[in-house]
Enzyme design. Structure first.
Site, short mmCIF file in Angstrom:
data_model
loop_
_atom_site.label_atom_id
_atom_site.label_comp_id
_atom_site.label_asym_id
_atom_site.label_seq_id
_atom_site.Cartn_x
_atom_site.Cartn_y
_atom_site.Cartn_z
N ASP A 93 50.83 66.16 50.66
CA ASP A 93 52.15 66.20 50.04
C ASP A 93 52.73 64.78 49.94
O ASP A 93 52.56 63.97 50.84
CB ASP A 93 53.07 67.09 50.88
CG ASP A 93 54.43 67.31 50.26
OD1 ASP A 93 54.49 67.86 49.15
OD2 ASP A 93 55.43 66.94 50.90
N GLU B 118 33.96 62.46 58.65
CA GLU B 118 33.24 63.00 59.79
C GLU B 118 32.94 64.48 59.63
O GLU B 118 32.19 65.06 60.43
CB GLU B 118 34.06 62.78 61.07
CG GLU B 118 34.29 61.32 61.43
CD GLU B 118 35.14 61.19 62.69
OE1 GLU B 118 35.10 62.12 63.52
OE2 GLU B 118 35.83 60.17 62.84
#
Length: 535
Positions: A214, A266
């Protein structure tokens, strides 16, 4: 059906799955209610996954469901690592993730790094600690201007209207680019990043497939917080071409996205999408460099009127921007912050015809497509009475701008409100009495409905060999029209925004947004064609 682990392995094996995905935005409050309180919730979403699978979407983007006092309907977050009881609990979220993955649907959720709720424990501690305290350093507190500090520290306006500053009892002011209930975080403070990283890992470990970021142009503010040129500021969803706004799109925000990307890297196959209200191609492209966001909302198509020339320019510029960095384009026509495009395109039957045409244009383009819940039903903007409005922007803008009209609960079945949205007697926003013909149930049985058009188009987009390739080429077309071809697959998409019948391009008709007249394309209509089959 594919289990969660299978889908996770598929994401790791093909970490670029998202580059051609169709993502369906679920505005939680308005999608489906499972407990009769009139507000949509996580179990409501889970109960409608069969519909979403039938529609043919690849992923969901779910708006905030975290703990919140709901001053901005969830975008004011008090605890980003817990589910608000209004929407369910963490077990309900885990069930939703698991069931969505079983159906082959990935799930993306919001993160809101620019601000918190005023009820967040950090902000409450800041209020109690006073000026100069370490607690206040997590936010943007400043002394006021004027003889006695009675004026805001600068002239920044809030996106929701009024000043972006509010004064507290001890005389200091705090920054809030949105409502006063949403204090902005100070991204120069190390604890702010550490907390977001903890939030990202928390939800990634719960199985989410990514995040919509956002206010992705926010977070970092210009050094010294200089005044803004108020004459250059337009509506909240305006696209600025060459405007240096010290509130947004500053250099420091890119360091934040690089940190976020390092965490996501990751977790193979997980992605980030940024809310980026930037028009300049080079500035937009910076957000989607290989070490920042995976993709970003490009709002050019959403911001363009129903005119072939203007739409072609929007498409060309959108593709040019992403080609600078090798990212996929993204396309959206509506979301929870803007009036629905059926109404923007003229409303009534005209708006529906044009929305059907734009559905085919959008789904023919290479890249990522975002659908806002209800657009597949052809829902219009609703005129909400003042007494029922809940959007904080409505009050702060002096009753001139409000987003409630695009957030009306979805009609699922039946002839009268609440149309199967809830088993309770009321809904959080009132539903129109004349939506019986546009319910999902009614449209599923109608081969000529908007929903049936979306289902056909999504099926072809997934399976037809003509809808392939990352580039398009344009055909010559009459005034008020355009036609492009997908290079690599051969699909031709033609759009007529003129008032005249025009000849169809050569090819076999695969799908049309409305009835054709022989070999001519009527006004307000789009068509997909494929090269003739070889003898």
């Amino acid at each position: 059906m594919r289990r969660s682990a299978d889908l996770r392995k598929e994401s790791a094996d093909d970490p670029t799955w998202w580059r051609t995905a169709v993502v369906y935005q679920v505005y939680v409050r308005s999608f489906a209610d499972s407990n009769a309180d009139g507000v949509g919730d996580l179990e409501g979403i889970r109960g409608r996954l069969g519909y979403l699978e039938l529609l043919g979407v690849d992923a969901l983007w779910i708006t905030p469901f975290f703990r919140s006092p709901m001053a901005d309907h969830g975008y004011d977050i008090a605890d980003p690592r817990d589910v608000d009881p209004l929407f369910g609990d963490l077990d309900a979220f885990d069930r939703l993730i698991d069931d969505a993955h079983q159906r082959g649907i990935r799930v993306v959720i919001d993160v809101v790094p620019n601000h918190t709720s005023e009820e967040h424990e950090w902000f409450q501690a800041a209020l109690q600690a006073g000026p100069g305290s370490p607690e206040r350093e997590r936010y943007v507190f400043r002394a006021g201007r004027g003889v006695a500090g009675e004026l805001p520290p600068n002239n920044w306006p809030s996106v929701f209207g009024g000043s972006a500053w509010s004064r507290v009892a001890d005389g200091q002011w705090y920054l809030h680019l949105f409502s006063r209930h949403q204090p902005d975080l100070n991204w120069q403070h190390p604890e702010v990043w550490a907390d977001l990283e903890r939030t990202l890992r928390f939800w990634l470990d719960h199985g989410v497939d990514g995040f919509r970021v956002d206010v992705a142009t926010g977070m970092a503010k210009a050094d010294g917080l200089p005044d803004v040129d108020l004459s250059r500021i337009g509506p909240p969803t305006a696209l600025y071409e060459d405007f240096d706004d010290p509130r947004f799109d500053t250099e420091g925000v890119h360091d934040i996205h690089r940190r976020i990307r390092k965490v996501l890297d990751e977790y193979p196959g997980r992605v980030t999408t940024g809310e980026v209200w930037v028009k300049d191609n080079e500035r937009f492209a910076r957000y989607i460099r290989p070490d920042e966001l995976h993709m970003a909302f490009n709002f050019r198509l959403l911001s363009t009127e129903f005119d072939a020339g203007a739409l072609r320019t929007a498409i060309e510029e959108s593709l040019a921007a992403v080609q600078l960095v090798g990212a996929p384009a993204s396309w959206t026509l509506s979301n929870h912050d803007v009036p629905r495009h059926v109404t923007r395109y003229g409303g009534g039957e005209l708006g529906v015809r044009r929305a059907r045409a734009m559905a085919l244009v959008q789904l023919a383009l290479p890249g990522v497509v975002y659908l806002y819940n209800g657009e597949e039903l052809g829902l219009p903007e609703v005129e909400v009475p003042s007494w029922a409005r809940q959007d904080p922007m409505w009050e702060r803008s002096g009753h001139t701008i409000g987003r409630d009209g695009c957030r009306i609960p979805l009609p699922w079945e039946g002839e009268a409100p609440p149309y199967g949205f809830t088993t309770g007697g009321t809904t959080w926003l009132p539903m129109p009495p004349d939506w019986g013909a546009v319910t999902a149930e009614a449209q599923l049985e109608d081969p000529g409905s908007m929903l049936s058009l979306y289902r056909q188009a999504l099926e072809f987009r997934k399976t037809h060999q003509a809808i392939r390739g990352d580039e398009i080429e344009w055909y010559g077309a009459p005034a008020g029209c355009f036609a492009f071809r997908r290079k690599g697959g051969g699909l031709i998409c033609a759009l007529n925004t003129s008032a005249a019948l025009v000849p169809l391009p050569p090819g076999e008709v695969l799908l049309a947004s409305g009835p054709l007249e022989g070999d001519r394309l009527p006004p307000d209509t789009a068509v997909w064609l494929v090269p003739p089959a070889s003898p």
